[in-house]
Write a protein that holds these residues in place. Structure first.
Motif, PDB file in Angstrom:
ATOM      1  N   ARG A 196      -7.768  -1.855 -16.136  1.00 41.14           N
ATOM      2  CA  ARG A 196      -8.674  -0.705 -16.168  1.00 41.14           C
ATOM      3  C   ARG A 196      -8.821  -0.054 -14.809  1.00 41.14           C
ATOM      4  NH1 ARG A 196     -13.405  -1.446 -20.023  1.00 41.14           N
ATOM      5  NH2 ARG A 196     -14.692  -0.325 -18.534  1.00 41.14           N
ATOM      6  N   SER A 197      -8.595  -0.849 -13.751  1.00 39.39           N
ATOM      7  CA  SER A 197      -8.765  -0.303 -12.395  1.00 39.39           C
ATOM      8  C   SER A 197      -7.448   0.267 -11.870  1.00 39.39           C
ATOM      9  CB  SER A 197      -9.267  -1.393 -11.451  1.00 39.39           C
ATOM     10  OG  SER A 197      -8.249  -2.336 -11.203  1.00 39.39           O
ATOM     11  N   TRP A 206     -18.451  17.092  -7.502  1.00 37.45           N
ATOM     12  CA  TRP A 206     -18.201  17.334  -8.930  1.00 37.45           C
ATOM     13  C   TRP A 206     -19.400  18.101  -9.495  1.00 37.45           C
ATOM     14  CZ3 TRP A 206     -19.337  12.705  -6.758  1.00 37.45           C
ATOM     15  CH2 TRP A 206     -20.549  12.128  -7.116  1.00 37.45           C
ATOM     16  N   PHE A 241     -11.445   3.125  -4.139  1.00 33.44           N
ATOM     17  CA  PHE A 241     -12.413   2.138  -4.620  1.00 33.44           C
ATOM     18  C   PHE A 241     -13.395   2.758  -5.614  1.00 33.44           C
ATOM     19  CE2 PHE A 241     -16.705   0.403  -4.054  1.00 33.44           C
ATOM     20  CZ  PHE A 241     -16.509  -0.900  -4.469  1.00 33.44           C
ATOM     21  N   ALA A 242     -13.967   3.877  -5.227  1.00 34.89           N
ATOM     22  CA  ALA A 242     -14.981   4.514  -6.068  1.00 34.89           C
ATOM     23  C   ALA A 242     -14.370   4.965  -7.393  1.00 34.89           C
ATOM     24  CB  ALA A 242     -15.608   5.693  -5.334  1.00 34.89           C
ATOM     25  N   GLY A 243     -13.154   5.439  -7.323  1.00 29.80           N
ATOM     26  CA  GLY A 243     -12.477   5.853  -8.550  1.00 29.80           C
ATOM     27  C   GLY A 243     -12.297   4.675  -9.497  1.00 29.80           C
ATOM     28  N   ALA A 244     -11.917   3.545  -8.920  1.00 32.30           N
ATOM     29  CA  ALA A 244     -11.698   2.353  -9.744  1.00 32.30           C
ATOM     30  C   ALA A 244     -13.009   1.866 -10.353  1.00 32.30           C
ATOM     31  CB  ALA A 244     -11.050   1.253  -8.910  1.00 32.30           C
ATOM     32  N   VAL A 245     -14.057   1.842  -9.559  1.00 32.69           N
ATOM     33  CA  VAL A 245     -15.348   1.403 -10.096  1.00 32.69           C
ATOM     34  C   VAL A 245     -15.817   2.374 -11.170  1.00 32.69           C
ATOM     35  CG1 VAL A 245     -17.755   0.905  -9.585  1.00 32.69           C
ATOM     36  CG2 VAL A 245     -15.985   0.234  -7.968  1.00 32.69           C
ATOM     37  N   ASP A 246     -15.583   3.644 -10.931  1.00 36.33           N
ATOM     38  CA  ASP A 246     -15.985   4.641 -11.922  1.00 36.33           C
ATOM     39  C   ASP A 246     -15.289   4.424 -13.260  1.00 36.33           C
ATOM     40  OD1 ASP A 246     -17.938   6.111 -10.691  1.00 36.33           O
ATOM     41  OD2 ASP A 246     -16.542   7.474  -9.706  1.00 36.33           O
ATOM     42  N   SER A 247     -14.106   3.858 -13.217  1.00 31.28           N
ATOM     43  CA  SER A 247     -13.405   3.632 -14.482  1.00 31.28           C
ATOM     44  C   SER A 247     -14.121   2.568 -15.311  1.00 31.28           C
ATOM     45  CB  SER A 247     -11.951   3.236 -14.228  1.00 31.28           C
ATOM     46  OG  SER A 247     -11.899   1.940 -13.683  1.00 31.28           O
ATOM     47  N   PHE A 248     -15.020   1.840 -14.669  1.00 28.03           N
ATOM     48  CA  PHE A 248     -15.835   0.863 -15.400  1.00 28.03           C
ATOM     49  C   PHE A 248     -17.242   1.381 -15.644  1.00 28.03           C
ATOM     50  CE2 PHE A 248     -12.569  -1.748 -13.529  1.00 28.03           C
ATOM     51  CZ  PHE A 248     -12.251  -2.593 -14.560  1.00 28.03           C
ATOM     52  N   LEU A 249     -17.819   1.937 -14.602  1.00 29.41           N
ATOM     53  CA  LEU A 249     -19.220   2.355 -14.702  1.00 29.41           C
ATOM     54  C   LEU A 249     -19.328   3.831 -15.019  1.00 29.41           C
ATOM     55  CD1 LEU A 249     -20.696   0.248 -11.825  1.00 29.41           C
ATOM     56  CD2 LEU A 249     -20.352  -0.326 -14.216  1.00 29.41           C
ATOM     57  N   THR A 309      -5.983  -1.651  -8.916  1.00 28.07           N
ATOM     58  CA  THR A 309      -6.747  -1.646  -7.669  1.00 28.07           C
ATOM     59  C   THR A 309      -7.488  -2.969  -7.472  1.00 28.07           C
ATOM     60  OG1 THR A 309      -7.023   0.740  -7.681  1.00 28.07           O
ATOM     61  CG2 THR A 309      -8.595  -0.522  -6.376  1.00 28.07           C
ATOM     62  N   PHE A 310      -8.047  -3.492  -8.532  1.00 29.00           N
ATOM     63  CA  PHE A 310      -8.781  -4.755  -8.437  1.00 29.00           C
ATOM     64  C   PHE A 310      -7.952  -5.868  -9.060  1.00 29.00           C
ATOM     65  CE2 PHE A 310     -12.673  -1.850  -8.861  1.00 29.00           C
ATOM     66  CZ  PHE A 310     -12.708  -1.630  -7.504  1.00 29.00           C
ATOM     67  N   ARG A 325     -18.709   9.535 -14.151  1.00 27.40           N
ATOM     68  CA  ARG A 325     -18.467  10.354 -12.985  1.00 27.40           C
ATOM     69  C   ARG A 325     -17.021  10.858 -12.979  1.00 27.40           C
ATOM     70  NH1 ARG A 325     -20.648   9.595  -7.725  1.00 27.40           N
ATOM     71  NH2 ARG A 325     -18.672   8.687  -7.212  1.00 27.40           N
ATOM     72  N   ARG A 327     -15.592  14.416  -2.474  1.00 26.29           N
ATOM     73  CA  ARG A 327     -15.673  14.162  -3.899  1.00 26.29           C
ATOM     74  C   ARG A 327     -16.846  14.920  -4.511  1.00 26.29           C
ATOM     75  NH1 ARG A 327     -14.464   9.202  -6.485  1.00 26.29           N
ATOM     76  NH2 ARG A 327     -16.665   8.868  -6.562  1.00 26.29           N
ATOM     77  N   TRP A 337     -25.231   2.269  -9.229  1.00 24.44           N
ATOM     78  CA  TRP A 337     -23.911   2.666  -8.749  1.00 24.44           C
ATOM     79  C   TRP A 337     -23.840   4.188  -8.545  1.00 24.44           C
ATOM     80  CZ3 TRP A 337     -19.671   2.018  -6.236  1.00 24.44           C
ATOM     81  CH2 TRP A 337     -18.613   2.922  -6.413  1.00 24.44           C
ATOM     82  N   ARG A 353     -25.484   0.532 -13.578  1.00 29.34           N
ATOM     83  CA  ARG A 353     -24.829   1.835 -13.702  1.00 29.34           C
ATOM     84  C   ARG A 353     -25.597   2.880 -12.914  1.00 29.34           C
ATOM     85  NH1 ARG A 353     -22.439   1.108 -18.971  1.00 29.34           N
ATOM     86  NH2 ARG A 353     -20.205   1.452 -18.586  1.00 29.34           N
ATOM     87  N   ALA A 410     -19.329  -4.813 -17.247  1.00 26.67           N
ATOM     88  CA  ALA A 410     -18.714  -3.653 -17.901  1.00 26.67           C
ATOM     89  C   ALA A 410     -17.447  -4.056 -18.644  1.00 26.67           C
ATOM     90  CB  ALA A 410     -18.407  -2.578 -16.872  1.00 26.67           C
ATOM     91  N   ILE A 464     -19.052  -4.857 -12.590  1.00 26.63           N
ATOM     92  CA  ILE A 464     -17.724  -4.654 -13.150  1.00 26.63           C
ATOM     93  C   ILE A 464     -17.422  -5.698 -14.224  1.00 26.63           C
ATOM     94  CG2 ILE A 464     -15.276  -4.835 -12.583  1.00 26.63           C
ATOM     95  CD1 ILE A 464     -15.946  -3.369  -9.977  1.00 26.63           C
TER      96      ILE A 464
END
Lengths: 107, 107
Positions: free
Chosen positions: B31-32, B105, A92-100, B35-36, A103, B103, B89, B86, B12, B9
């Motif tokens: 983009r997801s 980073w 989920f977080a990865g997918a949201v990150d692809s928008f926001l 996933t979505f 990270r 996770r 999030w 953003r 975005a 989302i």
DNA sequence: CCACATACCTAGTAATGCTAGGTATGGATG
DNA sequence: CATCCATACCTAGCATTACTAGGTATGTGG
């Protein structure tokens, strides 16, 4: 608002060992760096829900000096659910990150 | 379940430029990484809500050959809201990661 | 003794994403 | 040409869920 992720967080807070409700609130506040300052009306119903679902089990402790407390611990099913939730969160977080974005981390 | 993060989302998804509802659904799915996969009953009400809130503006396009479409674009307030979301999030995800971890980073 | 932190609980509310239905058009397929 | 599917829009009502706002009670410190 942790909509949808509260259960995972509560389970994770109990991963280190059994604790009573009030302690769970403080653990969550501390571990999140004050980001999640959850009212009791959020935690207690959540604990009941999770116990109802078989992910937690509880027992009352009445120490000689001290207040009665309801101590919750992870069941086997709870640990399994937590593992699942972990995977869900990562995805989920990865997918949201692809928008926001902002990270990115190494594979 | 994206409870509470859907608006961010959608905003975005419209950041790159105006688009109509159906296209927003596909953008989000693509983009997801699948996933979505959001149903229309999720997106259309969300778009209306965001327009109502002044974060989006819409206009009908009726090209000579083609179906009528409602095209949405980010307003100034919408862009500002997206920036805020953003930050929210990042903070939120960081806090959840402190529980569901795995996770890390670089700073 | 009184305030405060601890410790538990619940009924009701608000928000929100989704289900399940409806309408209509354009393009492809037989 | 008829049929089907993808496109494209919409809404009412449902289920979940976190939170508000109340309540009870006990231990501890001033």
């Amino acid at each position: 608002m942790l909509k949808g992720h509260l259960d995972a967080i509560v389970l994770a807070a109990l991963e280190a060992g059994p604790a009573h409700g009030y302690a769970v609130i403080e653990t969550i506040r501390a571990r999140s760096g004050q980001t999640f300052d959850l009212p009791e009306g959020t935690i207690y119903p959540a604990l009941h829900r999770l116990e109802q679902a078989g992910l937690l089990s509880s027992s009352w402790t009445t120490p000689p000096s001290g207040r009665r407390r309801r101590v919750y611990s992870l069941t086997k099913a709870g640990a399994a659910a937590l593992a699942r939730r972990r995977k869900d969160w990562t995805r989920f977080a990865g997918a949201v990150d692809s928008f926001l974005g902002g990270r990115a981390w190494p594979a």
